[in-house]
Scaffold this motif. Structure first.
Motif, PDB file in Angstrom:
ATOM      1  N   ASN A 166      -8.220  -4.914  -3.937  1.00  0.00           N
ATOM      2  CA  ASN A 166      -6.803  -4.537  -3.960  1.00  0.00           C
ATOM      3  C   ASN A 166      -6.161  -4.798  -5.313  1.00  0.00           C
ATOM      4  O   ASN A 166      -5.359  -3.999  -5.799  1.00  0.00           O
ATOM      5  CB  ASN A 166      -6.037  -5.278  -2.863  1.00  0.00           C
ATOM      6  CG  ASN A 166      -6.345  -4.753  -1.488  1.00  0.00           C
ATOM      7  OD1 ASN A 166      -6.612  -3.578  -1.311  1.00  0.00           O
ATOM      8  ND2 ASN A 166      -6.327  -5.629  -0.501  1.00  0.00           N
ATOM      9  N   ASN A 188      -9.142  -1.758   7.174  1.00  0.00           N
ATOM     10  CA  ASN A 188      -8.380  -1.912   5.929  1.00  0.00           C
ATOM     11  C   ASN A 188      -9.209  -1.501   4.717  1.00  0.00           C
ATOM     12  O   ASN A 188      -8.712  -0.816   3.823  1.00  0.00           O
ATOM     13  CB  ASN A 188      -7.892  -3.353   5.765  1.00  0.00           C
ATOM     14  CG  ASN A 188      -6.765  -3.683   6.705  1.00  0.00           C
ATOM     15  OD1 ASN A 188      -6.004  -2.820   7.112  1.00  0.00           O
ATOM     16  ND2 ASN A 188      -6.663  -4.947   7.065  1.00  0.00           N
ATOM     17  N   LYS A 248      -9.562   2.327   4.771  1.00  0.00           N
ATOM     18  CA  LYS A 248      -8.302   2.974   4.380  1.00  0.00           C
ATOM     19  C   LYS A 248      -8.095   2.863   2.860  1.00  0.00           C
ATOM     20  O   LYS A 248      -7.766   3.844   2.195  1.00  0.00           O
ATOM     21  CB  LYS A 248      -7.129   2.341   5.123  1.00  0.00           C
ATOM     22  CG  LYS A 248      -5.788   2.960   4.817  1.00  0.00           C
ATOM     23  CD  LYS A 248      -4.680   2.236   5.549  1.00  0.00           C
ATOM     24  CE  LYS A 248      -4.277   1.078   4.675  1.00  0.00           C
ATOM     25  NZ  LYS A 248      -3.139   0.300   5.138  1.00  0.00           N
ATOM     26  N   ASN A 249      -8.291   1.664   2.327  1.00  0.00           N
ATOM     27  CA  ASN A 249      -8.100   1.477   0.886  1.00  0.00           C
ATOM     28  C   ASN A 249      -9.132   2.247   0.075  1.00  0.00           C
ATOM     29  O   ASN A 249      -8.817   2.788  -0.982  1.00  0.00           O
ATOM     30  CB  ASN A 249      -8.147  -0.009   0.535  1.00  0.00           C
ATOM     31  CG  ASN A 249      -6.930  -0.749   1.029  1.00  0.00           C
ATOM     32  OD1 ASN A 249      -5.992  -0.157   1.559  1.00  0.00           O
ATOM     33  ND2 ASN A 249      -6.937  -2.054   0.879  1.00  0.00           N
ATOM     34  N   GLU A 266     -10.641   5.050   0.995  1.00  0.00           N
ATOM     35  CA  GLU A 266     -10.269   6.471   1.063  1.00  0.00           C
ATOM     36  C   GLU A 266      -9.098   6.770   0.126  1.00  0.00           C
ATOM     37  O   GLU A 266      -9.080   7.809  -0.546  1.00  0.00           O
ATOM     38  CB  GLU A 266      -9.941   6.863   2.498  1.00  0.00           C
ATOM     39  CG  GLU A 266     -11.173   6.924   3.378  1.00  0.00           C
ATOM     40  CD  GLU A 266     -10.864   7.133   4.842  1.00  0.00           C
ATOM     41  OE1 GLU A 266      -9.673   7.250   5.222  1.00  0.00           O
ATOM     42  OE2 GLU A 266     -11.830   7.162   5.640  1.00  0.00           O
ATOM     43  N   MET A 267      -8.118   5.865   0.073  1.00  0.00           N
ATOM     44  CA  MET A 267      -7.000   6.042  -0.849  1.00  0.00           C
ATOM     45  C   MET A 267      -7.504   6.022  -2.291  1.00  0.00           C
ATOM     46  O   MET A 267      -7.083   6.826  -3.126  1.00  0.00           O
ATOM     47  CB  MET A 267      -5.953   4.950  -0.651  1.00  0.00           C
ATOM     48  CG  MET A 267      -4.777   5.064  -1.603  1.00  0.00           C
ATOM     49  SD  MET A 267      -3.464   3.857  -1.321  1.00  0.00           S
ATOM     50  CE  MET A 267      -4.341   2.326  -1.140  1.00  0.00           C
ATOM     51  N   LEU A 268      -8.415   5.124  -2.572  1.00  0.00           N
ATOM     52  CA  LEU A 268      -8.998   5.025  -3.903  1.00  0.00           C
ATOM     53  C   LEU A 268      -9.706   6.315  -4.282  1.00  0.00           C
ATOM     54  O   LEU A 268      -9.540   6.832  -5.397  1.00  0.00           O
ATOM     55  CB  LEU A 268      -9.966   3.840  -3.936  1.00  0.00           C
ATOM     56  CG  LEU A 268     -10.767   3.617  -5.204  1.00  0.00           C
ATOM     57  CD1 LEU A 268      -9.851   3.366  -6.388  1.00  0.00           C
ATOM     58  CD2 LEU A 268     -11.716   2.454  -5.012  1.00  0.00           C
ATOM     59  N   THR A 270      -9.106   9.277  -3.164  1.00  0.00           N
ATOM     60  CA  THR A 270      -8.059  10.283  -3.374  1.00  0.00           C
ATOM     61  C   THR A 270      -7.451  10.138  -4.769  1.00  0.00           C
ATOM     62  O   THR A 270      -7.240  11.128  -5.477  1.00  0.00           O
ATOM     63  CB  THR A 270      -6.964  10.159  -2.301  1.00  0.00           C
ATOM     64  OG1 THR A 270      -7.549  10.367  -1.018  1.00  0.00           O
ATOM     65  CG2 THR A 270      -5.848  11.163  -2.522  1.00  0.00           C
ATOM     66  N   LEU A 271      -7.190   8.906  -5.187  1.00  0.00           N
ATOM     67  CA  LEU A 271      -6.642   8.656  -6.525  1.00  0.00           C
ATOM     68  C   LEU A 271      -7.628   9.073  -7.623  1.00  0.00           C
ATOM     69  O   LEU A 271      -7.233   9.673  -8.619  1.00  0.00           O
ATOM     70  CB  LEU A 271      -6.283   7.182  -6.691  1.00  0.00           C
ATOM     71  CG  LEU A 271      -5.070   6.695  -5.917  1.00  0.00           C
ATOM     72  CD1 LEU A 271      -4.996   5.175  -5.951  1.00  0.00           C
ATOM     73  CD2 LEU A 271      -3.803   7.314  -6.494  1.00  0.00           C
TER      74      LEU A 271
END
Length: 85
Positions: free
Chosen positions: A30, A57, A60-61, A63-65, A67-68
């Motif tokens: 994180n 968690n 989710k993080n 997958e967000m990473l 995407t970024l």
């Protein structure tokens, strides 16, 4: 973010002392994510997911990473190919 930066130097000690302490890997991932160090964040989230594949968690993080990372690559490609007049 300032608290995250101050915690970062201590996290390797935690990981070394207790390598199965998943929360330390999550926190480190994180912190790197917030700092924009996507490569390091990827390493830590992947470690968590290898140990705990059902960790919501971490998933989710991660997958967000991804995407970024994808958005960053698209933006770089766009600006590299854009002609400015």
């Amino acid at each position: 973010m300032e608290k995250s930066k101050s915690a970062l130097p201590e996290l390797p000690n935690v990981v070394e002392l207790k390598p199965d302490f998943i929360a330390a890997f999550m926190q480190r991932g994180n912190v790197f994510l917030k700092q924009g160090d996507f490569e390091a964040a990827t390493e830590y989230f992947e470690t968590v997911l290898q140990t705990e594949p059902n960790n919501d968690n971490a998933r989710k993080n991660f997958e967000m990473l991804l995407t970024l990372i994808n958005g960053t690559k698209q933006a770089e490609t766009f600006y590299e190919n854009k002609e400015y007049t």
